[in-house]
Design an enzyme around this catalytic site. Sequence first.
Site, short mmCIF file in Angstrom:
data_model
loop_
_atom_site.label_atom_id
_atom_site.label_comp_id
_atom_site.label_asym_id
_atom_site.label_seq_id
_atom_site.Cartn_x
_atom_site.Cartn_y
_atom_site.Cartn_z
N SER A 139 1.04 -1.32 -0.08
CA SER A 139 -0.05 0.18 -0.14
C SER A 139 0.89 1.22 0.14
O SER A 139 2.00 1.22 0.43
CB SER A 139 -0.99 -0.13 1.16
OG SER A 139 -1.47 1.27 1.36
N TYR A 152 -1.93 -0.07 10.33
CA TYR A 152 -2.08 -0.56 8.97
C TYR A 152 -0.64 -0.05 8.34
O TYR A 152 -0.10 -0.71 7.35
CB TYR A 152 -3.43 0.18 8.16
CG TYR A 152 -3.59 -0.22 6.56
CD1 TYR A 152 -4.20 -1.49 6.28
CD2 TYR A 152 -2.96 0.54 5.64
CE1 TYR A 152 -4.14 -1.75 5.26
CE2 TYR A 152 -3.30 0.34 4.30
CZ TYR A 152 -3.72 -1.12 4.18
OH TYR A 152 -3.90 -1.44 2.77
#
Length: 271
Positions: A139, A152
């Site tokens: 990501s 995250y």
Amino acid sequence: MPRFDGKVGFVTGGGTGIGFACARAIVEGGGRVILAGRREGVLHDAAEKLGPSASFVPCDVQDDASVGRAFSWVTHRFGRLDLAVNAAGTGTVGSVLNGPVGEFVRVVDTNLTGVYRVMQQEARLMAAAGGGSIVNISSIAGTHTHRWMTAYCVSKAALDMLTRCAADDLGEFGIRVNAVAPGLVPTDLASGLLANDETVAEYLRRMPLNRLGTTDDIAAAVAFLLSDEASWITGVTLADDGGHHLRQGPDLLHQFRPLFAAENPSARGDA
């Protein structure tokens, strides 16, 4: 389009979103694919959409026994593995001040340790077959901080290093390991972000190409890295994000702070 004739692929998170798009790219390239995930109904429906070249197996990447059973089935059914996409992932909201430790552990166990669990099994089958290619889904959050998405961000930053270490470890067996780092793409995991117009605008102003990505955008990059066209590429994390990596991570506190409104200011991270 990259060709995968005669090859067998395994895709975690394969029932929806980016994982499903990657599985479809393998099938469209002539390969066979195994969809893996926790929800059997979702996997069944996804495999039906992809046709006879697709099958599925239940697999919870947080559970050693579940992963072991899944790969025993793959070995029994196919006897080999050539391609793998590790797309299963999760997220949470919270800063260092207010994010529960249990949530941090859960996210890291899925996004990092879960990849390690399945990648170890993938690599063993690929080594026995003489080589293969693995692509992990990272990501933009792995390189750019996203306030109050600490767990995250940390999990994806660590996944990038795991990708590099795995590439170094497994090269001698003819196994390539790479990652693709998407920006904001419409998926189930990102649905909460996409539902907030201010959040979408915040992401878009960080992107030189100024549009949201699609699951097909990501699948195209993954398919290239899986394919023989990328046969001399390993240990790379490819940014596939409309150029977002050239700028800053988004500031999403307008969306996240109200979630902690009932707590005192120090717990919200306002101090």
